[in-house]
Design a protein around this motif. Structure first.
Motif, PDB file in Angstrom:
ATOM      1  N   GLN A   1       0.573  -1.112   0.109  1.00  0.00           N
ATOM      2  CA  GLN A   1      -0.061  -0.123   0.149  1.00  0.00           C
ATOM      3  C   GLN A   1       0.943   1.218  -0.039  1.00  0.00           C
ATOM      4  N   VAL A   2       0.744   2.275  -0.867  1.00  0.00           N
ATOM      5  CA  VAL A   2       1.394   3.341  -1.050  1.00  0.00           C
ATOM      6  C   VAL A   2       1.183   4.388   0.095  1.00  0.00           C
ATOM      7  N   GLN A   3       1.979   5.251   0.492  1.00  0.00           N
ATOM      8  CA  GLN A   3       1.562   6.164   1.685  1.00  0.00           C
ATOM      9  C   GLN A   3       2.107   7.248   0.969  1.00  0.00           C
ATOM     10  N   LEU A   4       3.048   7.646   0.123  1.00  0.00           N
ATOM     11  CA  LEU A   4       3.390   8.674  -0.238  1.00  0.00           C
ATOM     12  C   LEU A   4       3.347   8.705  -1.799  1.00  0.00           C
ATOM     13  N   VAL A   5       2.835   9.770  -2.313  1.00  0.00           N
ATOM     14  CA  VAL A   5       2.769   9.838  -3.755  1.00  0.00           C
ATOM     15  C   VAL A   5       3.211  11.182  -4.465  1.00  0.00           C
TER      16      VAL A   5
ATOM     17  N   ALA B   1       0.092  12.876   0.682  1.00  0.00           N
ATOM     18  CA  ALA B   1       0.347  11.716   1.818  1.00  0.00           C
ATOM     19  C   ALA B   1      -0.703  11.387   2.126  1.00  0.00           C
ATOM     20  N   TYR B   2      -0.508   9.692   2.451  1.00  0.00           N
ATOM     21  CA  TYR B   2      -1.693   9.040   2.952  1.00  0.00           C
ATOM     22  C   TYR B   2      -1.375   8.264   4.280  1.00  0.00           C
ATOM     23  N   ILE B   3      -0.928   9.414   5.213  1.00  0.00           N
ATOM     24  CA  ILE B   3      -0.325   8.818   6.580  1.00  0.00           C
ATOM     25  C   ILE B   3      -1.038   9.732   7.561  1.00  0.00           C
ATOM     26  N   TYR B   4      -1.403   9.033   8.866  1.00  0.00           N
ATOM     27  CA  TYR B   4      -2.205   9.649   9.726  1.00  0.00           C
ATOM     28  C   TYR B   4      -1.926   9.250  11.156  1.00  0.00           C
TER      29      TYR B   4
ATOM     30  N   TYR C   1      12.969  12.594  -3.832  1.00  0.00           N
ATOM     31  CA  TYR C   1      12.195  11.790  -3.105  1.00  0.00           C
ATOM     32  C   TYR C   1      11.595  12.324  -1.982  1.00  0.00           C
ATOM     33  N   CYS C   2      10.240  12.186  -1.679  1.00  0.00           N
ATOM     34  CA  CYS C   2       9.523  12.682  -0.610  1.00  0.00           C
ATOM     35  C   CYS C   2       9.636  11.485   0.596  1.00  0.00           C
ATOM     36  N   ALA C   3       9.776  11.894   1.682  1.00  0.00           N
ATOM     37  CA  ALA C   3       9.823  11.089   2.776  1.00  0.00           C
ATOM     38  C   ALA C   3       8.999  11.480   3.856  1.00  0.00           C
ATOM     39  N   ALA C   4       8.804  10.756   4.966  1.00  0.00           N
ATOM     40  CA  ALA C   4       8.031  10.979   6.215  1.00  0.00           C
ATOM     41  C   ALA C   4       8.671  10.361   7.448  1.00  0.00           C
TER      42      ALA C   4
ATOM     43  N   ASN D   1      17.757   5.707   6.863  1.00  0.00           N
ATOM     44  CA  ASN D   1      17.198   4.499   7.394  1.00  0.00           C
ATOM     45  C   ASN D   1      16.286   4.738   8.507  1.00  0.00           C
ATOM     46  N   THR D   2      15.872   5.787   9.180  1.00  0.00           N
ATOM     47  CA  THR D   2      14.848   5.943  10.008  1.00  0.00           C
ATOM     48  C   THR D   2      13.737   7.069   9.328  1.00  0.00           C
ATOM     49  N   GLN D   3      13.416   6.994   8.045  1.00  0.00           N
ATOM     50  CA  GLN D   3      12.412   7.545   7.366  1.00  0.00           C
ATOM     51  C   GLN D   3      11.194   6.346   7.448  1.00  0.00           C
ATOM     52  N   GLN D   4       9.993   6.770   8.033  1.00  0.00           N
ATOM     53  CA  GLN D   4       9.144   5.704   7.948  1.00  0.00           C
ATOM     54  C   GLN D   4       8.524   5.474   6.599  1.00  0.00           C
ATOM     55  N   TYR D   5       8.571   6.495   5.613  1.00  0.00           N
ATOM     56  CA  TYR D   5       7.918   6.383   4.471  1.00  0.00           C
ATOM     57  C   TYR D   5       8.438   6.856   3.368  1.00  0.00           C
ATOM     58  N   TRP D   6       8.655   6.532   2.146  1.00  0.00           N
ATOM     59  CA  TRP D   6       9.174   7.109   1.287  1.00  0.00           C
ATOM     60  C   TRP D   6       8.001   7.038  -0.257  1.00  0.00           C
ATOM     61  N   GLY D   7       8.218   8.149  -1.016  1.00  0.00           N
ATOM     62  CA  GLY D   7       7.855   8.140  -2.290  1.00  0.00           C
ATOM     63  C   GLY D   7       8.583   7.265  -3.165  1.00  0.00           C
TER      64      GLY D   7
END
Length: 122
Positions: A1-5, A24-27, A94-97, A107-113
Motif C-alpha cells: 500500500q502506497v503512503q506517499l505519492v 501523503a496518506y499517513i495519519y 524523493y518525498c519522505a516522512a 534509514n529512519t524515515q518511515q515512508y518514502w515516495g
C-alpha cells in the motif's frame, strides 16, 4: 500500500522553475516531518528541505534562497517549488516522512515516495 505519492518531475532549462508535489496518506499527518531528499548520479544523498512538525522549514545549503516549500495540512500535501535551476538540481527527488522530528538518516524515515526525476534542458 502506497503512503506517499510524488508528481511533477520533468525537464527544466537553466534558471527555470518547476513544482514537485507529494501527497501523503499517513495519519495523523500533522505528526510527521515531511522531507524532500534528492539523489544525483555519482553523488551522495542530499537533503532538500524539512517541513517540521512545529511549522518551521529547514533547508539544505545548496537550495537556500532558491527553493520554497508549502506544506498544506488540509490537503495533506507538500509542494516543493524549484526556482533558478542550477546544474546540481538535476536529480531524482524523493518525498519522505518521519514521525515527529526530522532528521537526515535515510534509514529512519518511515515512508518514502517512489521518486520523481528532474532533468536539465538547453
Amino acid at each position: 500500500q502506497v503512503q506517499l505519492v510524488e508528481s511533477g518531475g520533468g525537464s527544466v532549462p537553466a534558471g527555470g522553475s518547476l513544482t514537485l508535489s507529494c501527497k501523503a496518506y499517513i495519519y495523523p499527518y500533522t505528526d510527521y516531518c515531511m522531507a524532500w531528499f534528492r539523489l544525483a548520479e555519482g553523488q551522495p544523498r542530499e537533503r532538500v528541505s524539512f517541513s517540521n512538525t512545529d511549522g518551521s522549514t529547514t533547508w539544505g545549503d545548496s537550495v537556500k534562497g532558491r527553493f520554497t516549500v508549502s506544506r498544506d495540512n488540509g490537503k495533506e500535501m507538500v509542494n516543493l517549488q524549484m526556482n533558478n535551476r542550477e546544474p546540481e538540481d538535476t536529480a531524482m527527488y524523493y518525498c519522505a516522512a518521519r514521525r515527529e522530528r526530522c532528521n537526515d538518516d535515510w534509514n529512519t524515515q518511515q515512508y518514502w515516495g517512489q521518486g520523481t526525476q528532474v532533468t536539465g534542458s538547453s
